[in-house]
Structures are given as C-alpha cells and as structure tokens.
Design a protein around this motif. Structure first.
Motif, PDB file in Angstrom:
ATOM      1  N   LYS A  64       0.833  -1.194   0.000  1.00 46.80           N
ATOM      2  CA  LYS A  64       0.000   0.000   0.000  1.00 46.80           C
ATOM      3  C   LYS A  64       0.876   1.255   0.000  1.00 46.80           C
ATOM      4  O   LYS A  64       0.643   2.190  -0.761  1.00 46.80           O
ATOM      5  N   SER A  65       1.890   1.248   0.854  1.00 47.61           N
ATOM      6  CA  SER A  65       2.775   2.414   0.941  1.00 47.61           C
ATOM      7  C   SER A  65       3.517   2.641  -0.366  1.00 47.61           C
ATOM      8  O   SER A  65       3.650   3.771  -0.825  1.00 47.61           O
ATOM      9  N   LEU A  66       4.006   1.562  -0.963  1.00 46.49           N
ATOM     10  CA  LEU A  66       4.776   1.696  -2.191  1.00 46.49           C
ATOM     11  C   LEU A  66       3.908   2.024  -3.396  1.00 46.49           C
ATOM     12  O   LEU A  66       4.229   2.904  -4.192  1.00 46.49           O
ATOM     13  N   LEU A  67       2.800   1.288  -3.551  1.00 46.02           N
ATOM     14  CA  LEU A  67       2.002   1.405  -4.767  1.00 46.02           C
ATOM     15  C   LEU A  67       0.984   2.546  -4.703  1.00 46.02           C
ATOM     16  O   LEU A  67       0.837   3.291  -5.664  1.00 46.02           O
ATOM     17  N   GLU A  68       0.273   2.650  -3.600  1.00 47.40           N
ATOM     18  CA  GLU A  68      -0.796   3.639  -3.535  1.00 47.40           C
ATOM     19  C   GLU A  68      -0.308   4.991  -3.025  1.00 47.40           C
ATOM     20  O   GLU A  68      -0.698   6.025  -3.530  1.00 47.40           O
ATOM     21  N   GLU A  69       0.551   4.984  -2.014  1.00 42.31           N
ATOM     22  CA  GLU A  69       0.969   6.238  -1.398  1.00 42.31           C
ATOM     23  C   GLU A  69       2.312   6.734  -1.920  1.00 42.31           C
ATOM     24  O   GLU A  69       2.690   7.867  -1.655  1.00 42.31           O
ATOM     25  N   ARG A  70       3.039   5.887  -2.614  1.00 42.01           N
ATOM     26  CA  ARG A  70       4.383   6.234  -3.110  1.00 42.01           C
ATOM     27  C   ARG A  70       5.278   6.716  -1.964  1.00 42.01           C
ATOM     28  O   ARG A  70       6.032   7.664  -2.089  1.00 42.01           O
ATOM     29  N   ASP A  71       5.173   6.028  -0.825  1.00 42.10           N
ATOM     30  CA  ASP A  71       5.937   6.397   0.367  1.00 42.10           C
ATOM     31  C   ASP A  71       6.885   5.254   0.714  1.00 42.10           C
ATOM     32  O   ASP A  71       6.571   4.385   1.533  1.00 42.10           O
ATOM     33  N   ALA A  72       8.054   5.266   0.096  1.00 48.09           N
ATOM     34  CA  ALA A  72       9.023   4.180   0.280  1.00 48.09           C
ATOM     35  C   ALA A  72       9.546   4.140   1.711  1.00 48.09           C
ATOM     36  O   ALA A  72       9.769   3.059   2.261  1.00 48.09           O
ATOM     37  N   GLN A  73       9.725   5.300   2.330  1.00 45.68           N
ATOM     38  CA  GLN A  73      10.253   5.320   3.703  1.00 45.68           C
ATOM     39  C   GLN A  73       9.281   4.660   4.673  1.00 45.68           C
ATOM     40  O   GLN A  73       9.681   3.940   5.577  1.00 45.68           O
ATOM     41  N   LYS A  74       7.988   4.905   4.478  1.00 44.59           N
ATOM     42  CA  LYS A  74       6.977   4.275   5.331  1.00 44.59           C
ATOM     43  C   LYS A  74       7.000   2.762   5.111  1.00 44.59           C
ATOM     44  O   LYS A  74       6.915   1.991   6.071  1.00 44.59           O
ATOM     45  N   ALA A  75       7.146   2.336   3.867  1.00 44.38           N
ATOM     46  CA  ALA A  75       7.226   0.900   3.567  1.00 44.38           C
ATOM     47  C   ALA A  75       8.430   0.282   4.265  1.00 44.38           C
ATOM     48  O   ALA A  75       8.339  -0.817   4.820  1.00 44.38           O
ATOM     49  N   VAL A  76       9.563   0.978   4.258  1.00 43.18           N
ATOM     50  CA  VAL A  76      10.769   0.471   4.929  1.00 43.18           C
ATOM     51  C   VAL A  76      10.485   0.282   6.415  1.00 43.18           C
ATOM     52  O   VAL A  76      10.824  -0.762   6.989  1.00 43.18           O
ATOM     53  N   SER A  77       9.860   1.257   7.050  1.00 40.70           N
ATOM     54  CA  SER A  77       9.555   1.164   8.490  1.00 40.70           C
ATOM     55  C   SER A  77       8.639  -0.017   8.784  1.00 40.70           C
ATOM     56  O   SER A  77       8.858  -0.768   9.739  1.00 40.70           O
ATOM     57  N   ILE A  78       7.614  -0.176   7.977  1.00 36.03           N
ATOM     58  CA  ILE A  78       6.657  -1.264   8.162  1.00 36.03           C
ATOM     59  C   ILE A  78       7.357  -2.617   8.013  1.00 36.03           C
ATOM     60  O   ILE A  78       7.157  -3.532   8.819  1.00 36.03           O
ATOM     61  N   LEU A  79       8.173  -2.748   6.987  1.00 34.10           N
ATOM     62  CA  LEU A  79       8.847  -4.015   6.742  1.00 34.10           C
ATOM     63  C   LEU A  79       9.854  -4.335   7.840  1.00 34.10           C
ATOM     64  O   LEU A  79       9.986  -5.489   8.248  1.00 34.10           O
ATOM     65  N   ARG A  80      10.543  -3.331   8.332  1.00 35.34           N
ATOM     66  CA  ARG A  80      11.480  -3.570   9.447  1.00 35.34           C
ATOM     67  C   ARG A  80      10.712  -4.059  10.684  1.00 35.34           C
ATOM     68  O   ARG A  80      11.173  -4.929  11.403  1.00 35.34           O
ATOM     69  N   GLU A  81       9.541  -3.485  10.921  1.00 34.02           N
ATOM     70  CA  GLU A  81       8.718  -3.937  12.048  1.00 34.02           C
ATOM     71  C   GLU A  81       8.295  -5.393  11.836  1.00 34.02           C
ATOM     72  O   GLU A  81       8.351  -6.202  12.764  1.00 34.02           O
ATOM     73  N   GLY A  82       7.873  -5.716  10.626  1.00 29.07           N
ATOM     74  CA  GLY A  82       7.492  -7.093  10.332  1.00 29.07           C
ATOM     75  C   GLY A  82       8.649  -8.058  10.494  1.00 29.07           C
ATOM     76  O   GLY A  82       8.487  -9.179  10.972  1.00 29.07           O
ATOM     77  N   LEU A  83       9.843  -7.626  10.118  1.00 32.51           N
ATOM     78  CA  LEU A  83      11.024  -8.486  10.215  1.00 32.51           C
ATOM     79  C   LEU A  83      11.474  -8.693  11.658  1.00 32.51           C
ATOM     80  O   LEU A  83      12.178  -9.662  11.948  1.00 32.51           O
ATOM     81  N   GLU A  84      11.063  -7.817  12.565  1.00 32.63           N
ATOM     82  CA  GLU A  84      11.367  -8.051  13.981  1.00 32.63           C
ATOM     83  C   GLU A  84      10.703  -9.340  14.444  1.00 32.63           C
ATOM     84  O   GLU A  84      11.239 -10.050  15.281  1.00 32.63           O
ATOM     85  N   ASN A  85       9.533  -9.624  13.899  1.00 32.42           N
ATOM     86  CA  ASN A  85       8.792 -10.824  14.267  1.00 32.42           C
ATOM     87  C   ASN A  85       9.126 -12.021  13.383  1.00 32.42           C
ATOM     88  O   ASN A  85       8.961 -13.158  13.797  1.00 32.42           O
ATOM     89  N   ARG A  86       9.561 -11.754  12.156  1.00 34.20           N
ATOM     90  CA  ARG A  86       9.860 -12.825  11.202  1.00 34.20           C
ATOM     91  C   ARG A  86      11.181 -12.503  10.498  1.00 34.20           C
ATOM     92  O   ARG A  86      11.195 -12.182   9.319  1.00 34.20           O
ATOM     93  N   PRO A  87      12.297 -12.614  11.217  1.00 39.96           N
ATOM     94  CA  PRO A  87      13.578 -12.152  10.665  1.00 39.96           C
ATOM     95  C   PRO A  87      14.068 -12.927   9.441  1.00 39.96           C
ATOM     96  O   PRO A  87      14.875 -12.398   8.681  1.00 39.96           O
ATOM     97  N   ASP A  88      13.565 -14.125   9.228  1.00 36.15           N
ATOM     98  CA  ASP A  88      14.032 -14.927   8.099  1.00 36.15           C
ATOM     99  C   ASP A  88      13.010 -15.011   6.973  1.00 36.15           C
ATOM    100  O   ASP A  88      13.128 -15.863   6.083  1.00 36.15           O
TER     101      ASP A  88
END
Length: 194
Positions: A64-88
C-alpha cells in the motif's frame, strides 16, 4: 476483542488483500496490530500470533505504501517492524530491498541482499534473485569486478540462467566491453524459447 473477533478480522483482512484492496487490508491489519499491543492475552501468545500474522500483513502495508501512497520510507519502516517478528521471511526481505532502493538507500539494500545470499536456509531461486539484484546494483555503481563475481556465483548455482546471462551482458555493455554479448544474447533467446 475476543479471539473470535480477531479471527474474523484476520479473515476479512485476507479477503481484502486477495482482492487487491490494500487500503481495506491495512485498515483491518491496524485493528489486529492494536489488539496485539494490548494485554488481553499473555505476552508469549501475543508474540507467537504476531510472528505468524506480521509477514502477510507487513507485505500488505508495504505494498500500500509503495504502490498507492508512493511512500518508500513508510514501507521500509513497516517491513522492518514485520522483520522483527519474522527475521528470516524471504518475501519480507526482498520487499524491503525494493523499498530501500525506492527510498534511495542502496547501501542498506545491498546489506539485506547480502543477508539473503548468506542465509543457509534460502532456496536456490531466492539466492539467484538476490545475487542478480546485488549484481545489478554493483553494475549501476560501476563496480564491474564485484558484479561479475556475483554473477559467476549465480551461474554456478544454475548454468544458463537467463537473468544471469542478461546481467552479464548488461555489465559488459555498461563497462564498454562488447566481448561475447552476441553469444550471451543468443543463449538467452534460445533458452527463452524452450
């Protein structure tokens, strides 16, 4: 929220995501995320549930952040949060590299690609994709020797892999060398017709 409400919201979220309605999927995910931050369940159960759910939902939020909002930084933050729970989670890692590239954080994208390459549990196809992606970055940075080394590793995993052959040719063209590009191009075309 009860467990049944949470499961219902998760079902609605998956339905919205499968329809490509990322805005609605994100809305449902936000409700799930808020629930997981409460003390309604013991910490260990919340941690397990978050780990199971965050992979899919972080992807929906990031898309959503990348495609609809064109907000790459927000996408990075979201993905880093997701990777805290699923690092692999390979899907999250690849999506993170895409978001980092969009955010012009090429050094960080390279670190994540290197992490994928060095992972022992990664499948061959993911290794090929990571090696080729990292080689493409190196080519753009005019680091042709490192790019060739990465592509040679990819070729060692799977000979005549079309993206690898095309990246060899792309690197040669970018470097100003034209040795063998016709042979590589012919091989790529022949393999693509099989």
């Amino acid at each position: 929220f009860s467990v049944f409400q949470l499961l219902g919201i998760a079902h609605l979220q998956r339905g919205a995501e499968s329809r490509g309605d990322f805005s609605k999927a994100v809305e449902y995910f936000e409700k799930i995320r808020e629930f997981l931050k409460t003390d309604a369940w013991p910490q260990e159960q919340r941690r397990q549930m978050a780990a199971e759910m965050y992979g899919m939902y972080a992807c929906a939020l990031a898309y959503k952040s990348l495609l609809e909002e064109r907000d790459a930084q927000k996408a990075v933050s979201i993905l880093r949060e997701g990777l805290e729970n699923r690092p692999d989670d390979i899907q999250l890692l690849f999506l993170l590299t895409k978001a980092l590239k969009e955010a012009k954080k090429h050094d960080e994208a390279q670190e994540v690609l290197q992490q994928i390459i060095e992972s022992k549990d990664v499948e061959m196809q993911a290794s090929l994709m990571a090696l080729n992606s990292l080689a493409e970055i190196r080519i753009k940075q005019k680091d042709f020797i490192q790019a060739r080394d990465l592509l040679a590793r990819a070729n060692g995993l799977k000979a005549d892999h079309i993206p690898t052959l095309l990246n060899f040719m792309y690197g040669d063209l970018e470097e100003g060398k034209y040795r063998g590009e016709q042979v590589l191009f012919r091989k790529a075309v022949e393999r693509g017709q099989e």
